[in-house]
Design a protein around this motif. Sequence first.
Motif, PDB file in Angstrom:
ATOM      1  N   ALA A 263       1.128  -1.423   0.042  1.00 56.47           N
ATOM      2  CA  ALA A 263      -0.555  -0.005   0.185  1.00 56.47           C
ATOM      3  C   ALA A 263       0.388   1.318   0.100  1.00 56.47           C
ATOM      4  CB  ALA A 263      -0.734  -0.552   1.164  1.00 56.47           C
ATOM      5  N   GLY A 264       0.366   2.228  -0.617  1.00 56.10           N
ATOM      6  CA  GLY A 264       1.414   3.602  -1.096  1.00 56.10           C
ATOM      7  C   GLY A 264       1.866   4.004  -1.944  1.00 56.10           C
ATOM      8  N   ASP A 265       1.862   5.155  -1.915  1.00 57.33           N
ATOM      9  CA  ASP A 265       2.869   5.112  -3.551  1.00 57.33           C
ATOM     10  C   ASP A 265       3.214   4.721  -4.062  1.00 57.33           C
ATOM     11  OD1 ASP A 265       2.341   8.044  -5.013  1.00 57.33           O
ATOM     12  OD2 ASP A 265       4.563   7.781  -4.643  1.00 57.33           O
ATOM     13  N   ILE A 266       2.877   4.689  -5.479  1.00 52.04           N
ATOM     14  CA  ILE A 266       4.200   3.411  -6.255  1.00 52.04           C
ATOM     15  C   ILE A 266       5.650   4.188  -5.803  1.00 52.04           C
ATOM     16  CG2 ILE A 266       3.762   4.793  -8.599  1.00 52.04           C
ATOM     17  CD1 ILE A 266       3.433   1.255  -7.789  1.00 52.04           C
ATOM     18  N   GLY A 267       6.000   5.705  -6.229  1.00 52.73           N
ATOM     19  CA  GLY A 267       7.105   6.078  -5.829  1.00 52.73           C
ATOM     20  C   GLY A 267       8.471   5.772  -4.543  1.00 52.73           C
ATOM     21  N   ASP A 268       7.064   6.278  -3.575  1.00 55.02           N
ATOM     22  CA  ASP A 268       6.952   6.026  -2.630  1.00 55.02           C
ATOM     23  C   ASP A 268       8.219   4.479  -2.553  1.00 55.02           C
ATOM     24  OD1 ASP A 268       6.907   7.999  -1.394  1.00 55.02           O
ATOM     25  OD2 ASP A 268       5.325   8.569  -1.190  1.00 55.02           O
ATOM     26  N   LEU A 269       6.972   3.239  -2.716  1.00 56.35           N
ATOM     27  CA  LEU A 269       7.228   2.239  -2.615  1.00 56.35           C
ATOM     28  C   LEU A 269       8.148   1.771  -3.162  1.00 56.35           C
ATOM     29  CD1 LEU A 269       3.631   0.522  -3.177  1.00 56.35           C
ATOM     30  CD2 LEU A 269       4.915   0.272  -0.701  1.00 56.35           C
ATOM     31  N   ALA A 270       8.920   2.497  -4.970  1.00 59.66           N
ATOM     32  CA  ALA A 270      10.040   2.064  -5.530  1.00 59.66           C
ATOM     33  C   ALA A 270      11.235   2.588  -4.452  1.00 59.66           C
ATOM     34  CB  ALA A 270      10.211   3.041  -6.462  1.00 59.66           C
ATOM     35  N   GLY A 271      11.734   3.909  -3.659  1.00 58.24           N
ATOM     36  CA  GLY A 271      12.116   3.904  -3.016  1.00 58.24           C
ATOM     37  C   GLY A 271      12.478   3.342  -1.665  1.00 58.24           C
ATOM     38  N   ALA A 272      11.716   2.440  -1.196  1.00 59.84           N
ATOM     39  CA  ALA A 272      12.142   2.284   0.229  1.00 59.84           C
ATOM     40  C   ALA A 272      12.490   1.103  -0.383  1.00 59.84           C
ATOM     41  CB  ALA A 272       9.930   1.991   0.794  1.00 59.84           C
ATOM     42  N   ALA A 273      11.994   0.029  -1.242  1.00 61.14           N
ATOM     43  CA  ALA A 273      12.498  -1.075  -2.031  1.00 61.14           C
ATOM     44  C   ALA A 273      14.363  -0.722  -2.226  1.00 61.14           C
ATOM     45  CB  ALA A 273      11.623  -1.829  -3.088  1.00 61.14           C
ATOM     46  N   ILE A 274      13.965   0.486  -2.512  1.00 65.44           N
ATOM     47  CA  ILE A 274      15.981   0.511  -2.643  1.00 65.44           C
ATOM     48  C   ILE A 274      16.585   0.566  -1.442  1.00 65.44           C
ATOM     49  CG2 ILE A 274      17.328   1.474  -3.749  1.00 65.44           C
ATOM     50  CD1 ILE A 274      16.385   0.175  -6.216  1.00 65.44           C
ATOM     51  N   ALA A 275      15.765   1.319  -0.754  1.00 67.37           N
ATOM     52  CA  ALA A 275      16.758   1.736   1.112  1.00 67.37           C
ATOM     53  C   ALA A 275      16.284   0.460   1.581  1.00 67.37           C
ATOM     54  CB  ALA A 275      15.396   2.769   1.580  1.00 67.37           C
ATOM     55  N   ALA A 276      15.797  -0.841   1.700  1.00 67.26           N
ATOM     56  CA  ALA A 276      15.227  -1.994   2.148  1.00 67.26           C
ATOM     57  C   ALA A 276      16.859  -2.828   2.166  1.00 67.26           C
ATOM     58  CB  ALA A 276      14.487  -2.065   1.976  1.00 67.26           C
ATOM     59  N   GLY A 277      17.232  -2.859   0.656  1.00 67.35           N
ATOM     60  CA  GLY A 277      18.533  -3.478   0.670  1.00 67.35           C
ATOM     61  C   GLY A 277      17.800  -4.701  -1.114  1.00 67.35           C
ATOM     62  N   CYS A 278      16.700  -3.675  -1.872  1.00 68.85           N
ATOM     63  CA  CYS A 278      16.934  -4.393  -3.192  1.00 68.85           C
ATOM     64  C   CYS A 278      17.837  -3.738  -3.940  1.00 68.85           C
ATOM     65  CB  CYS A 278      15.195  -4.139  -3.775  1.00 68.85           C
ATOM     66  SG  CYS A 278      14.099  -4.874  -2.946  1.00 68.85           S
ATOM     67  N   ASP A 279      18.202  -4.145  -5.092  1.00 76.25           N
ATOM     68  CA  ASP A 279      18.983  -3.741  -6.030  1.00 76.25           C
ATOM     69  C   ASP A 279      18.683  -3.004  -6.902  1.00 76.25           C
ATOM     70  OD1 ASP A 279      21.278  -4.618  -5.040  1.00 76.25           O
ATOM     71  OD2 ASP A 279      21.205  -6.329  -5.152  1.00 76.25           O
ATOM     72  N   ASN A 285       3.036  -2.968 -15.139  1.00 78.58           N
ATOM     73  CA  ASN A 285       2.072  -2.953 -15.537  1.00 78.58           C
ATOM     74  C   ASN A 285       1.890  -2.111 -16.813  1.00 78.58           C
ATOM     75  OD1 ASN A 285       1.932   0.083 -15.041  1.00 78.58           O
ATOM     76  ND2 ASN A 285       0.804  -0.725 -13.319  1.00 78.58           N
ATOM     77  N   GLY A 286       2.777  -1.214 -17.167  1.00 76.57           N
ATOM     78  CA  GLY A 286       3.651  -0.662 -18.350  1.00 76.57           C
ATOM     79  C   GLY A 286       2.775   1.053 -17.894  1.00 76.57           C
ATOM     80  N   ASP A 287       1.827   1.617 -17.061  1.00 79.64           N
ATOM     81  CA  ASP A 287       1.748   2.971 -16.807  1.00 79.64           C
ATOM     82  C   ASP A 287       2.455   3.669 -16.642  1.00 79.64           C
ATOM     83  OD1 ASP A 287       0.518   4.491 -14.197  1.00 79.64           O
ATOM     84  OD2 ASP A 287      -1.390   3.746 -15.875  1.00 79.64           O
ATOM     85  N   MET A 288       2.203   4.654 -17.510  1.00 84.06           N
ATOM     86  CA  MET A 288       3.447   5.415 -17.354  1.00 84.06           C
ATOM     87  C   MET A 288       3.214   6.760 -16.578  1.00 84.06           C
ATOM     88  SD  MET A 288       6.078   6.907 -19.620  1.00 84.06           S
ATOM     89  CE  MET A 288       6.061   6.496 -21.410  1.00 84.06           C
ATOM     90  N   SER A 289       2.102   6.887 -15.927  1.00 85.37           N
ATOM     91  CA  SER A 289       2.405   7.641 -14.299  1.00 85.37           C
ATOM     92  C   SER A 289       2.718   7.031 -13.566  1.00 85.37           C
ATOM     93  CB  SER A 289       0.918   8.372 -14.038  1.00 85.37           C
ATOM     94  OG  SER A 289      -0.002   7.395 -13.547  1.00 85.37           O
ATOM     95  N   GLU A 290       2.851   5.669 -12.987  1.00 84.16           N
ATOM     96  CA  GLU A 290       3.472   5.419 -12.314  1.00 84.16           C
ATOM     97  C   GLU A 290       5.221   5.193 -13.078  1.00 84.16           C
ATOM     98  OE1 GLU A 290       1.466   1.732 -10.741  1.00 84.16           O
ATOM     99  OE2 GLU A 290      -0.675   2.689 -10.911  1.00 84.16           O
ATOM    100  N   MET A 291       5.428   4.512 -13.970  1.00 85.44           N
ATOM    101  CA  MET A 291       6.811   4.116 -14.220  1.00 85.44           C
ATOM    102  C   MET A 291       7.342   6.025 -13.883  1.00 85.44           C
ATOM    103  SD  MET A 291       6.830   2.009 -17.685  1.00 85.44           S
ATOM    104  CE  MET A 291       6.090   2.450 -19.249  1.00 85.44           C
ATOM    105  N   ARG A 292       7.100   6.750 -13.938  1.00 81.30           N
ATOM    106  CA  ARG A 292       7.276   8.136 -14.584  1.00 81.30           C
ATOM    107  C   ARG A 292       7.975   7.819 -12.276  1.00 81.30           C
ATOM    108  NH1 ARG A 292       7.748  10.908 -18.437  1.00 81.30           N
ATOM    109  NH2 ARG A 292       5.934  10.747 -20.190  1.00 81.30           N
ATOM    110  N   LYS A 293       7.168   7.861 -11.683  1.00 83.25           N
ATOM    111  CA  LYS A 293       7.476   8.417 -10.374  1.00 83.25           C
ATOM    112  C   LYS A 293       8.414   7.211  -9.720  1.00 83.25           C
ATOM    113  CE  LYS A 293       2.585   9.668  -8.745  1.00 83.25           C
ATOM    114  NZ  LYS A 293       1.329   9.199  -7.853  1.00 83.25           N
ATOM    115  N   VAL A 294       8.085   5.492 -10.593  1.00 86.87           N
ATOM    116  CA  VAL A 294       9.102   4.600  -9.887  1.00 86.87           C
ATOM    117  C   VAL A 294      10.677   5.701 -10.165  1.00 86.87           C
ATOM    118  CG1 VAL A 294      10.061   2.688 -10.383  1.00 86.87           C
ATOM    119  CG2 VAL A 294       7.700   2.673 -10.037  1.00 86.87           C
ATOM    120  N   ALA A 295      10.568   5.488 -12.335  1.00 83.73           N
ATOM    121  CA  ALA A 295      11.788   5.885 -12.446  1.00 83.73           C
ATOM    122  C   ALA A 295      12.929   7.220 -11.215  1.00 83.73           C
ATOM    123  CB  ALA A 295      11.887   6.369 -13.556  1.00 83.73           C
TER     124      ALA A 295
END
Length: 342
Positions: A263-279, A285-295
Amino acid sequence: MTQNKAWIAGCSGPRLASDEAAFFADERPWGFILFGRNVREAEELCDLSAALRAAVDRPDAPIFVDQEGGRVRRLRPPLVPDHPAPAVLGRLFALDREAGQRAAYLHGRILAIDLRRFGLNGDCVPCLDVPAPGSHQVIGDRAYGTTVEAVSALGRAAAEGLMAGAVLPVMKHMPGHGRGNADSHLDLPVVAASLEELEAVDFVPFKALNDLPCGMTAHLLFKALDPVRPTTVSPKVIGEVIRGAIGFDGLLMSDDLSMKALAGDIGDLAGAAIAAGCDVALHCNGDMSEMRKVASAVPVIAGKSLARAEKAQRVLAVSPAMDDEDTVRAEFNELTGRLAIA
């Protein structure tokens, strides 16, 4: 040399749109992943693979797919033949260990042949989860068996078959999805098992295969490991269990961040995954608005993550084994055919 960023991207359809190509050229994901929506015809799929690599100007960019056999497969007939679920190989292993392991290796070889024909070079296999009685059936027959011996042996054989075909295997779902009480595509599974139970079963196949080049996290909450954060965003589970107790030092990717378990903003989740130790963060899903946040949320791959990514890429640099395809398929069919007369 332009650097790659710490994410794996999906795309919206069977052809790469111009805005997607421009976006990927700017945001340079380390790799890509395809789903059923991206797969229609053979030539079109080859063109898509080439277009994705051209967008990031990397002829060796990994392009992953979930091609397990059974119910989880993105490529289907007539593009490729159907293959049995991993549990079928487990049934053969129970009858004849050597035959089961050989069939699992051949299955990996066949999957590699199938994928590379269309420019795909990564497979999110093997599934090393050990289903527990009463657990949700989202894993079910995707598992090689219900014992750590079967899952470890057959997972190893399948991964070796893929790598012999110059396809990058991804073991999943670390540190184990077998006790999940929900489908993490839809809800957050919660596991109440003790650390001792997890160490005795769930962690074992991953520890046995901790030398593999890539792994994927599970979107599960383990009460005994971190009662607050699911694995993908838990520094404790990734650091103490996946990197520590399991001893995995390969490239760790998140499971798909767009799944409903998180749960949460997709960009926040991406940042949290990297901060937690994911490489790398995986977004499918290919959704452009979400991809922009992740990137925007992920860094350039550097340090240990870069070393792990480079090591994984070396699997793709080998020349595929020169097995005769018809011979490989015939031997696999003969071995699995034994179950019909057992």
